[in-house]
Design a protein around this motif. Structure first.
Motif, short mmCIF file in Angstrom:
data_model
loop_
_atom_site.label_atom_id
_atom_site.label_comp_id
_atom_site.label_asym_id
_atom_site.label_seq_id
_atom_site.Cartn_x
_atom_site.Cartn_y
_atom_site.Cartn_z
N GLY A 38 0.84 -1.16 0.11
CA GLY A 38 0.05 -0.05 -0.06
C GLY A 38 0.90 1.57 0.09
O GLY A 38 0.05 2.41 -0.08
N MET A 39 2.14 1.23 -0.05
CA MET A 39 3.05 2.31 0.10
C MET A 39 3.11 2.74 -1.45
O MET A 39 3.34 2.11 -2.52
CB MET A 39 4.34 2.21 0.53
N PRO A 40 2.88 4.22 -1.72
CA PRO A 40 3.02 4.52 -3.22
C PRO A 40 4.56 4.67 -3.49
O PRO A 40 5.55 4.33 -2.77
CB PRO A 40 2.73 6.04 -2.90
N ASP A 41 4.78 4.17 -4.96
CA ASP A 41 5.98 4.09 -5.50
C ASP A 41 7.00 5.36 -5.09
O ASP A 41 6.52 6.33 -4.83
CB ASP A 41 6.14 3.89 -6.97
N SER A 42 8.20 5.18 -4.61
CA SER A 42 8.80 6.32 -4.40
C SER A 42 9.23 6.98 -5.61
O SER A 42 9.37 6.18 -6.88
CB SER A 42 10.30 5.75 -3.81
N PRO A 43 9.60 8.31 -5.80
CA PRO A 43 9.91 9.25 -6.92
C PRO A 43 11.06 8.57 -7.66
O PRO A 43 12.06 8.40 -7.11
CB PRO A 43 10.29 10.38 -6.34
N GLY A 44 10.70 7.96 -9.02
CA GLY A 44 11.69 7.70 -9.91
C GLY A 44 12.31 6.25 -9.52
O GLY A 44 13.26 5.72 -10.03
#
Length: 145
Positions: free
Chosen positions: A60-66
């Motif tokens: 459920g954690m959003p993808d980290s930037p990049g």
């Protein structure tokens, strides 16, 4: 300034199954099992005995930037170090983990048995998703000899 490696994210498909594997079978200490926000995402942090570096299982954690999310089972080459490979193997087998025999690197590839050099004894296992781990026998640090 010191830079310390403290957490490695291990991609899994089932948090409860992975938590049970790492805590019950591998003997990692379960330290945190929490939600990011009420009803949104969850993370589980476990630490191998004697290590300062933990693993985190999360959903459920959003993808980290990049940095797109890794697929469950795609992490390979994580390595734990122990001072007695035979004892480590016996402990894992006793807890129900499927592990290779003790192996060493030879001139012809992997060979069964301990290596002659103090660094050249390994075993390998996978978690239920197929994430691959190596365990290497390494001499105790000079401060412990």
């Amino acid at each position: 300034m010191e830079w310390t490696l403290e957490v490695v994210v291990v991609p899994v498909s089932d948090l409860d199954r992975a938590k049970a594997f790492y805590a019950d079978r591998c003997g990692f200490r379960a330290e945190i099992d929490a939600s990011f926000f009420e009803g949104v995402g969850r993370f589980v942090q476990l630490t191998p005995p004697g290590s300062r570096c933990s693993i985190v299982l999360e959903s459920g954690m959003p993808d980290s930037p990049g940095q797109p999310r890794m697929a469950p089972g795609s992490l390979q080459g994580l390595q734990l170090c122990v001072t007695d490979i035979e004892t480590a193997r016996a402990e894992l087998v006793g807890r129900g983990v499927e592990v290779t025999p003790v192996l060493h690197v030879s001139a012809f590839g992997w060979a069964e048995g301990r290596g002659e050099e103090s660094w050249n004894s390994f075993l390998f296992f996978q978690d239920p998703d197929g994430n691959g781990w190596a365990v290497q026998e390494a001499p105790a640090p000079l401060t412990q000899r």
